[in-house]
Design a protein around this motif. Sequence first.
Motif, PDB file in Angstrom:
ATOM      1  N   ARG A  88       7.521   1.387   7.589  1.00  0.00           N
ATOM      2  CA  ARG A  88       7.268   1.034   6.373  1.00  0.00           C
ATOM      3  C   ARG A  88       7.624   2.144   5.487  1.00  0.00           C
ATOM      4  NH1 ARG A  88       7.503   0.361   2.061  1.00  0.00           N
ATOM      5  NH2 ARG A  88       6.203  -0.490   0.433  1.00  0.00           N
ATOM      6  N   TYR A  89       7.539   3.372   5.678  1.00  0.00           N
ATOM      7  CA  TYR A  89       7.627   4.516   4.932  1.00  0.00           C
ATOM      8  C   TYR A  89       9.387   4.922   5.025  1.00  0.00           C
ATOM      9  CZ  TYR A  89       3.103   5.117   3.721  1.00  0.00           C
ATOM     10  OH  TYR A  89       1.835   4.791   3.131  1.00  0.00           O
ATOM     11  N   ASN A  90       9.997   4.557   5.983  1.00  0.00           N
ATOM     12  CA  ASN A  90      11.401   4.755   6.225  1.00  0.00           C
ATOM     13  C   ASN A  90      12.404   3.273   5.813  1.00  0.00           C
ATOM     14  OD1 ASN A  90      11.521   7.508   6.870  1.00  0.00           O
ATOM     15  ND2 ASN A  90      10.667   6.728   8.762  1.00  0.00           N
ATOM     16  N   ALA A  91      11.739   2.222   5.401  1.00  0.00           N
ATOM     17  CA  ALA A  91      12.267   1.072   5.249  1.00  0.00           C
ATOM     18  C   ALA A  91      13.215   0.538   6.260  1.00  0.00           C
ATOM     19  CB  ALA A  91      12.990   0.861   3.969  1.00  0.00           C
ATOM     20  N   THR A 139      13.164  -2.000   9.502  1.00  0.00           N
ATOM     21  CA  THR A 139      12.422  -3.161  10.100  1.00  0.00           C
ATOM     22  C   THR A 139      12.265  -2.909  11.595  1.00  0.00           C
ATOM     23  OG1 THR A 139      13.388  -4.084   8.295  1.00  0.00           O
ATOM     24  CG2 THR A 139      12.196  -5.491   9.496  1.00  0.00           C
ATOM     25  N   MET A 186       6.790  14.240   4.549  1.00  0.00           N
ATOM     26  CA  MET A 186       6.786  12.977   4.848  1.00  0.00           C
ATOM     27  C   MET A 186       7.378  12.217   3.707  1.00  0.00           C
ATOM     28  SD  MET A 186       4.515  12.455   7.300  1.00  0.00           S
ATOM     29  CE  MET A 186       3.472  13.705   8.583  1.00  0.00           C
ATOM     30  N   PRO A 187       8.297  11.238   4.099  1.00  0.00           N
ATOM     31  CA  PRO A 187       8.706  10.341   3.043  1.00  0.00           C
ATOM     32  C   PRO A 187       7.837   9.647   2.252  1.00  0.00           C
ATOM     33  CG  PRO A 187       9.111   9.539   5.324  1.00  0.00           C
ATOM     34  CD  PRO A 187       8.528  10.673   5.636  1.00  0.00           C
ATOM     35  N   ALA A 188       8.131   9.361   1.037  1.00  0.00           N
ATOM     36  CA  ALA A 188       7.261   8.462   0.281  1.00  0.00           C
ATOM     37  C   ALA A 188       7.594   7.151   0.430  1.00  0.00           C
ATOM     38  CB  ALA A 188       7.511   8.948  -1.222  1.00  0.00           C
ATOM     39  N   ALA A 189       6.656   6.144   0.230  1.00  0.00           N
ATOM     40  CA  ALA A 189       7.007   4.746   0.618  1.00  0.00           C
ATOM     41  C   ALA A 189       8.069   4.288  -0.246  1.00  0.00           C
ATOM     42  CB  ALA A 189       5.705   3.809   0.587  1.00  0.00           C
ATOM     43  N   PRO A 190       9.093   3.557   0.306  1.00  0.00           N
ATOM     44  CA  PRO A 190      10.109   3.284  -0.662  1.00  0.00           C
ATOM     45  C   PRO A 190       9.692   1.660  -1.154  1.00  0.00           C
ATOM     46  CG  PRO A 190      10.966   2.752   1.615  1.00  0.00           C
ATOM     47  CD  PRO A 190       9.704   3.710   1.753  1.00  0.00           C
ATOM     48  N   ALA A 191       9.978   1.403  -2.583  1.00  0.00           N
ATOM     49  CA  ALA A 191       9.473   0.281  -3.243  1.00  0.00           C
ATOM     50  C   ALA A 191       9.913  -1.045  -2.366  1.00  0.00           C
ATOM     51  CB  ALA A 191       9.859   0.248  -4.534  1.00  0.00           C
ATOM     52  N   GLN A 192      11.239  -1.010  -2.018  1.00  0.00           N
ATOM     53  CA  GLN A 192      11.899  -1.992  -1.557  1.00  0.00           C
ATOM     54  C   GLN A 192      11.568  -2.040   0.241  1.00  0.00           C
ATOM     55  OE1 GLN A 192      12.588  -4.471  -3.973  1.00  0.00           O
ATOM     56  NE2 GLN A 192      14.148  -5.037  -2.772  1.00  0.00           N
ATOM     57  N   PHE A 193      11.122  -3.236   0.674  1.00  0.00           N
ATOM     58  CA  PHE A 193      11.242  -3.001   2.037  1.00  0.00           C
ATOM     59  C   PHE A 193      11.018  -4.574   2.716  1.00  0.00           C
ATOM     60  CE2 PHE A 193       8.367  -2.779   5.961  1.00  0.00           C
ATOM     61  CZ  PHE A 193       9.375  -2.521   6.889  1.00  0.00           C
ATOM     62  N   ASP A 194      12.194  -5.082   3.455  1.00  0.00           N
ATOM     63  CA  ASP A 194      12.292  -6.202   3.684  1.00  0.00           C
ATOM     64  C   ASP A 194      11.807  -6.559   5.110  1.00  0.00           C
ATOM     65  OD1 ASP A 194      12.885  -8.925   4.292  1.00  0.00           O
ATOM     66  OD2 ASP A 194      15.152  -8.786   4.593  1.00  0.00           O
ATOM     67  N   VAL A 207       4.621   1.209  13.109  1.00  0.00           N
ATOM     68  CA  VAL A 207       4.539   0.534  11.860  1.00  0.00           C
ATOM     69  C   VAL A 207       4.486   1.210  10.776  1.00  0.00           C
ATOM     70  CG1 VAL A 207       3.087  -1.400  10.424  1.00  0.00           C
ATOM     71  CG2 VAL A 207       3.304  -1.613  13.023  1.00  0.00           C
ATOM     72  N   MET A 248       2.534  17.526  12.889  1.00  0.00           N
ATOM     73  CA  MET A 248       2.711  16.796  11.558  1.00  0.00           C
ATOM     74  C   MET A 248       2.666  17.928  10.268  1.00  0.00           C
ATOM     75  SD  MET A 248       0.155  13.393  11.654  1.00  0.00           S
ATOM     76  CE  MET A 248      -0.728  13.610  12.948  1.00  0.00           C
ATOM     77  N   LEU A 266       2.111   8.855   4.121  1.00  0.00           N
ATOM     78  CA  LEU A 266       2.236   8.572   5.500  1.00  0.00           C
ATOM     79  C   LEU A 266       1.613   9.504   6.461  1.00  0.00           C
ATOM     80  CD1 LEU A 266       4.015   7.270   7.741  1.00  0.00           C
ATOM     81  CD2 LEU A 266       5.809   8.782   7.321  1.00  0.00           C
ATOM     82  N   LEU A 313       0.420  -2.515   5.408  1.00  0.00           N
ATOM     83  CA  LEU A 313       1.591  -1.843   5.628  1.00  0.00           C
ATOM     84  C   LEU A 313       2.772  -2.948   5.678  1.00  0.00           C
ATOM     85  CD1 LEU A 313       0.470   0.726   8.469  1.00  0.00           C
ATOM     86  CD2 LEU A 313       1.315   1.325   6.142  1.00  0.00           C
ATOM     87  N   SER A 314       2.737  -4.249   4.978  1.00  0.00           N
ATOM     88  CA  SER A 314       3.629  -5.037   4.856  1.00  0.00           C
ATOM     89  C   SER A 314       4.186  -5.340   6.168  1.00  0.00           C
ATOM     90  CB  SER A 314       4.665  -5.014   3.980  1.00  0.00           C
ATOM     91  OG  SER A 314       5.298  -3.672   3.716  1.00  0.00           O
ATOM     92  N   MET A 359       0.864  -1.080   0.047  1.00  0.00           N
ATOM     93  CA  MET A 359       0.152   0.108   0.035  1.00  0.00           C
ATOM     94  C   MET A 359       0.957   1.149   0.158  1.00  0.00           C
ATOM     95  SD  MET A 359      -3.289   1.098   1.944  1.00  0.00           S
ATOM     96  CE  MET A 359      -3.610  -0.379   2.749  1.00  0.00           C
ATOM     97  N   THR A 360       1.506   1.421  -1.224  1.00  0.00           N
ATOM     98  CA  THR A 360       2.483   2.826  -1.055  1.00  0.00           C
ATOM     99  C   THR A 360       1.689   4.049  -1.632  1.00  0.00           C
ATOM    100  OG1 THR A 360       3.110   1.917  -3.359  1.00  0.00           O
ATOM    101  CG2 THR A 360       4.482   1.253  -1.562  1.00  0.00           C
TER     102      THR A 360
END
Lengths: 102, 163
Positions: free
Chosen positions: A53-56, A58, B114-122, A49, B109, A6, B48-49, A1-2
């Motif tokens: 997600r938005y800063n990658a 974990t 706000m950062p955009a969601a990165p495509a890669q997220f482990d 959470v 806020m 945020l 949100l994975s 859900m990108t």
Amino acid sequence: MTAIPLGHILTLAALLFSLGLVGVLTRRNVLIMLMSVEVMLNAVNLTLVGFSRYNAWTEGHVLAFFIIAVAAAEAAVGLALVLSVFRLKQTTYIDDLRLLKR
Amino acid sequence: MAAQIAFGLIAACMLSAGLLAVTSKNLVHSVLWLAVSLVATAALYVTLSAPFLAAMQIMLYTGGVITLMLFGVMLTDHRHDVGVLNASTRRLPGILAAGAVFGVLASAMLGVGMPAAPAQFDSSTAKLGALLFADHLVAFEALSVLLLAAMLGAIVLARRHDA
């Protein structure tokens, strides 16, 4: 859900947190106040959470996992306290619990 | 587009269930609405994975905390609830204070990029396991000691002393 910004998630979490705060401040039943605290902790978890997600990042999930476990411990001890106070005073309303006031 | 609709539905579900949990007169209804709100949060975690956290949310919150709360309601007496519920409640100041807290959070806020969601997220369970049992092992062990202490404390507190 990108596709969701945020800010939406953070606003939702802030709304939930305020909702829990309303519960803690306006309800007088200890059980409902405990549940409202759970709502507030849940809102904090949601921000963690969302940020991870938005800063990658974990590690936010690890922190949220710890908060879930601490919330469970808090609920267990809180309910045991409510039970033991109920046995003593036959009430769960905080207005009736003023043993330390006099 | 589907993502927006899903988010809107989940958010509406969470907020309305949370509101009903906080305002419901009936304690059991309150607990069950709280369960709905927590399950909706788990659904949001999936989007949100964070699938592992969603599973933990359902197992620990809905399975553990909600059951505990229901037992708490069952073991305490609520026959007097109908009469003088919230007799001394000052509702307006509480709502105003919570609104002020929301205002502070919202103003923090505003104006922040706000950062955009990165495509890669482990966020796989393997990655989480490595983080939990290697990088944060001490915190994890401290948490297990805390849970043991909470369990013992709950048993000691809830035990009947006359038995």
